[in-house]
Design a protein around this motif. Sequence first.
Motif, PDB file in Angstrom:
ATOM      1  N   TYR A 226       0.838  -1.209   0.000  1.00  0.00           N
ATOM      2  CA  TYR A 226       0.000   0.000   0.000  1.00  0.00           C
ATOM      3  C   TYR A 226       0.870   1.256   0.000  1.00  0.00           C
ATOM      4  CZ  TYR A 226      -3.686   3.260   1.280  1.00  0.00           C
ATOM      5  OH  TYR A 226      -4.554   4.310   1.296  1.00  0.00           O
ATOM      6  N   THR A 227       1.933   1.233   0.810  1.00  0.00           N
ATOM      7  CA  THR A 227       2.854   2.375   0.870  1.00  0.00           C
ATOM      8  C   THR A 227       3.558   2.566  -0.473  1.00  0.00           C
ATOM      9  OG1 THR A 227       3.181   2.048   3.232  1.00  0.00           O
ATOM     10  CG2 THR A 227       4.866   3.304   2.071  1.00  0.00           C
ATOM     11  N   ALA A 228       3.987   1.467  -1.073  1.00  0.00           N
ATOM     12  CA  ALA A 228       4.658   1.552  -2.376  1.00  0.00           C
ATOM     13  C   ALA A 228       3.710   2.124  -3.428  1.00  0.00           C
ATOM     14  CB  ALA A 228       5.161   0.176  -2.800  1.00  0.00           C
ATOM     15  N   LEU A 229       2.438   1.716  -3.378  1.00  0.00           N
ATOM     16  CA  LEU A 229       1.457   2.200  -4.348  1.00  0.00           C
ATOM     17  C   LEU A 229       1.208   3.702  -4.195  1.00  0.00           C
ATOM     18  CD1 LEU A 229      -0.590   1.552  -6.570  1.00  0.00           C
ATOM     19  CD2 LEU A 229      -2.227   0.956  -4.772  1.00  0.00           C
ATOM     20  N   ALA A 230       1.346   4.216  -2.987  1.00  0.00           N
ATOM     21  CA  ALA A 230       1.173   5.655  -2.778  1.00  0.00           C
ATOM     22  C   ALA A 230       2.308   6.452  -3.421  1.00  0.00           C
ATOM     23  CB  ALA A 230       1.104   5.953  -1.283  1.00  0.00           C
ATOM     24  N   ARG A 231       3.440   5.795  -3.640  1.00  0.00           N
ATOM     25  CA  ARG A 231       4.629   6.492  -4.166  1.00  0.00           C
ATOM     26  C   ARG A 231       4.824   6.327  -5.671  1.00  0.00           C
ATOM     27  NH1 ARG A 231       8.087   4.137   0.720  1.00  0.00           N
ATOM     28  NH2 ARG A 231       7.537   5.679   2.295  1.00  0.00           N
ATOM     29  N   ARG A 232       4.313   5.241  -6.219  1.00  0.00           N
ATOM     30  CA  ARG A 232       4.554   4.975  -7.644  1.00  0.00           C
ATOM     31  C   ARG A 232       3.398   4.161  -8.217  1.00  0.00           C
ATOM     32  NH1 ARG A 232       7.987   1.586  -4.666  1.00  0.00           N
ATOM     33  NH2 ARG A 232       9.480   3.289  -4.496  1.00  0.00           N
ATOM     34  N   PRO A 233       3.259   4.133  -9.530  1.00  0.00           N
ATOM     35  CA  PRO A 233       2.200   3.321 -10.143  1.00  0.00           C
ATOM     36  C   PRO A 233       2.408   1.838  -9.832  1.00  0.00           C
ATOM     37  CG  PRO A 233       3.222   4.779 -11.761  1.00  0.00           C
ATOM     38  CD  PRO A 233       4.050   4.860 -10.524  1.00  0.00           C
ATOM     39  N   TRP A 234       1.313   1.095  -9.824  1.00  0.00           N
ATOM     40  CA  TRP A 234       1.399  -0.328  -9.501  1.00  0.00           C
ATOM     41  C   TRP A 234       2.343  -1.057 -10.445  1.00  0.00           C
ATOM     42  CZ3 TRP A 234       0.693  -3.165  -5.500  1.00  0.00           C
ATOM     43  CH2 TRP A 234       0.615  -4.557  -5.618  1.00  0.00           C
ATOM     44  N   SER A 235       2.375  -0.656 -11.702  1.00  0.00           N
ATOM     45  CA  SER A 235       3.257  -1.326 -12.663  1.00  0.00           C
ATOM     46  C   SER A 235       4.728  -1.176 -12.285  1.00  0.00           C
ATOM     47  CB  SER A 235       3.029  -0.780 -14.072  1.00  0.00           C
ATOM     48  OG  SER A 235       3.288   0.621 -14.092  1.00  0.00           O
ATOM     49  N   ALA A 236       5.073  -0.143 -11.501  1.00  0.00           N
ATOM     50  CA  ALA A 236       6.461   0.080 -11.094  1.00  0.00           C
ATOM     51  C   ALA A 236       6.766  -0.485  -9.710  1.00  0.00           C
ATOM     52  CB  ALA A 236       6.770   1.583 -11.111  1.00  0.00           C
ATOM     53  N   VAL A 237       5.761  -1.030  -9.027  1.00  0.00           N
ATOM     54  CA  VAL A 237       5.985  -1.641  -7.707  1.00  0.00           C
ATOM     55  C   VAL A 237       6.608  -3.010  -7.934  1.00  0.00           C
ATOM     56  CG1 VAL A 237       4.849  -2.566  -5.650  1.00  0.00           C
ATOM     57  CG2 VAL A 237       4.093  -0.378  -6.612  1.00  0.00           C
ATOM     58  N   ARG A 238       7.769  -3.228  -7.300  1.00  0.00           N
ATOM     59  CA  ARG A 238       8.478  -4.503  -7.479  1.00  0.00           C
ATOM     60  C   ARG A 238       8.304  -5.379  -6.240  1.00  0.00           C
ATOM     61  NH1 ARG A 238      14.331  -4.191  -9.196  1.00  0.00           N
ATOM     62  NH2 ARG A 238      14.508  -3.529  -7.032  1.00  0.00           N
ATOM     63  N   MET A 239       8.096  -6.658  -6.479  1.00  0.00           N
ATOM     64  CA  MET A 239       7.885  -7.603  -5.380  1.00  0.00           C
ATOM     65  C   MET A 239       9.077  -7.625  -4.429  1.00  0.00           C
ATOM     66  SD  MET A 239       4.861  -9.028  -5.766  1.00  0.00           S
ATOM     67  CE  MET A 239       4.611 -10.769  -5.415  1.00  0.00           C
ATOM     68  N   VAL A 240      10.279  -7.547  -4.976  1.00  0.00           N
ATOM     69  CA  VAL A 240      11.464  -7.594  -4.130  1.00  0.00           C
ATOM     70  C   VAL A 240      11.494  -6.398  -3.186  1.00  0.00           C
ATOM     71  CG1 VAL A 240      12.962  -6.433  -5.826  1.00  0.00           C
ATOM     72  CG2 VAL A 240      13.969  -7.976  -4.115  1.00  0.00           C
ATOM     73  N   ASP A 241      11.043  -5.237  -3.666  1.00  0.00           N
ATOM     74  CA  ASP A 241      11.021  -4.044  -2.818  1.00  0.00           C
ATOM     75  C   ASP A 241       9.951  -4.151  -1.740  1.00  0.00           C
ATOM     76  OD1 ASP A 241      13.057  -2.959  -4.368  1.00  0.00           O
ATOM     77  OD2 ASP A 241      11.649  -1.935  -5.710  1.00  0.00           O
ATOM     78  N   VAL A 242       8.807  -4.722  -2.095  1.00  0.00           N
ATOM     79  CA  VAL A 242       7.735  -4.918  -1.106  1.00  0.00           C
ATOM     80  C   VAL A 242       8.222  -5.847   0.000  1.00  0.00           C
ATOM     81  CG1 VAL A 242       5.421  -5.894  -0.737  1.00  0.00           C
ATOM     82  CG2 VAL A 242       5.870  -4.447  -2.736  1.00  0.00           C
ATOM     83  N   ALA A 243       8.864  -6.942  -0.370  1.00  0.00           N
ATOM     84  CA  ALA A 243       9.374  -7.887   0.622  1.00  0.00           C
ATOM     85  C   ALA A 243      10.418  -7.230   1.510  1.00  0.00           C
ATOM     86  CB  ALA A 243       9.965  -9.119  -0.073  1.00  0.00           C
ATOM     87  N   ALA A 244      11.340  -6.497   0.916  1.00  0.00           N
ATOM     88  CA  ALA A 244      12.396  -5.836   1.695  1.00  0.00           C
ATOM     89  C   ALA A 244      11.792  -4.812   2.652  1.00  0.00           C
ATOM     90  CB  ALA A 244      13.399  -5.170   0.765  1.00  0.00           C
ATOM     91  N   SER A 245      10.820  -4.055   2.191  1.00  0.00           N
ATOM     92  CA  SER A 245      10.185  -3.048   3.035  1.00  0.00           C
ATOM     93  C   SER A 245       9.458  -3.692   4.209  1.00  0.00           C
ATOM     94  CB  SER A 245       9.211  -2.222   2.202  1.00  0.00           C
ATOM     95  OG  SER A 245       8.573  -1.254   2.986  1.00  0.00           O
ATOM     96  N   ALA A 246       8.883  -4.873   3.990  1.00  0.00           N
ATOM     97  CA  ALA A 246       8.168  -5.583   5.058  1.00  0.00           C
ATOM     98  C   ALA A 246       9.121  -6.345   5.968  1.00  0.00           C
ATOM     99  CB  ALA A 246       7.156  -6.537   4.451  1.00  0.00           C
ATOM    100  N   GLY A 247      10.375  -6.444   5.578  1.00  0.00           N
ATOM    101  CA  GLY A 247      11.349  -7.150   6.399  1.00  0.00           C
ATOM    102  C   GLY A 247      11.222  -8.662   6.335  1.00  0.00           C
ATOM    103  N   VAL A 248      10.739  -9.171   5.194  1.00  0.00           N
ATOM    104  CA  VAL A 248      10.629 -10.616   5.015  1.00  0.00           C
ATOM    105  C   VAL A 248      11.280 -10.996   3.690  1.00  0.00           C
ATOM    106  CG1 VAL A 248       8.466 -10.725   6.336  1.00  0.00           C
ATOM    107  CG2 VAL A 248       8.374 -10.533   3.851  1.00  0.00           C
ATOM    108  N   SER A 249      11.454 -12.287   3.491  1.00  0.00           N
ATOM    109  CA  SER A 249      12.076 -12.741   2.249  1.00  0.00           C
ATOM    110  C   SER A 249      11.076 -12.667   1.093  1.00  0.00           C
ATOM    111  CB  SER A 249      12.561 -14.182   2.406  1.00  0.00           C
ATOM    112  OG  SER A 249      11.450 -15.059   2.492  1.00  0.00           O
ATOM    113  N   ARG A 250      11.632 -12.618  -0.097  1.00  0.00           N
ATOM    114  CA  ARG A 250      10.769 -12.622  -1.284  1.00  0.00           C
ATOM    115  C   ARG A 250       9.992 -13.934  -1.355  1.00  0.00           C
ATOM    116  NH1 ARG A 250      13.081 -11.541  -7.264  1.00  0.00           N
ATOM    117  NH2 ARG A 250      14.569 -13.020  -6.451  1.00  0.00           N
TER     118      ARG A 250
END
Length: 201
Positions: free
Chosen positions: A13-37
């Motif tokens: 949700y935080t990533a989507l507030a900053r950039r379009p969904w097409s630019a949201v990367r799974m690896v970045d979401v995992a890193a931001s949540a502090g868990v593995s991909r």
Amino acid sequence: MPAARESLLDAAYTALARRPWSAVRMVDVAASAGVSRQTLYNEFGSKDGLARALVRREADGYLAGVERALAGSGEAGDRLTAAIEWTATVARENALVRAMLTGCWTERLPAPPLTAVSSTTTVPAQRRADGPLPAPHDFVRIVRDRAVTALAGPGAAPADAAELLRSCELVVRLALSCVAAPPAEGGTAELVRAVLPRHLV
């Protein structure tokens, strides 16, 4: 792993507030949540699965807010006004809720199909997210029915129940119009009073 799932949804949700969904990367979401991909893929299966889960969570959050407004103290008109104000506020602040209520999805947002998708996941929350997602007409029906349940008195006559159903549907449709064109200060309560049966105002 509910805590990890919520953290991943928060990160998406935080990533989507900053950039379009097409630019949201799974690896970045995992890193931001502090868990593995791998944990992310175990929970959601894919980026589309993450999108569906995110939309489902925001829909559930919106409906929980409607329930709180309708369960509040006060007369029927006050509670319906609170539900309309909640709808307008959350739609203004949450682009996903606004898109779900209006059916207007921009290219910045994920736009998962509203129909159910094939799911082989063992994660119960993801199986639910992979089911049908609500369309605008579903929200009208769900909120209308919840309002009727919250406001109907015991032993209401069938004619009163039918009138309440019509009035609650009008109020829900007013709420959706307030998403597109918010009324002036205090205008929401006046709109509700105008459509409610006199004995409920």
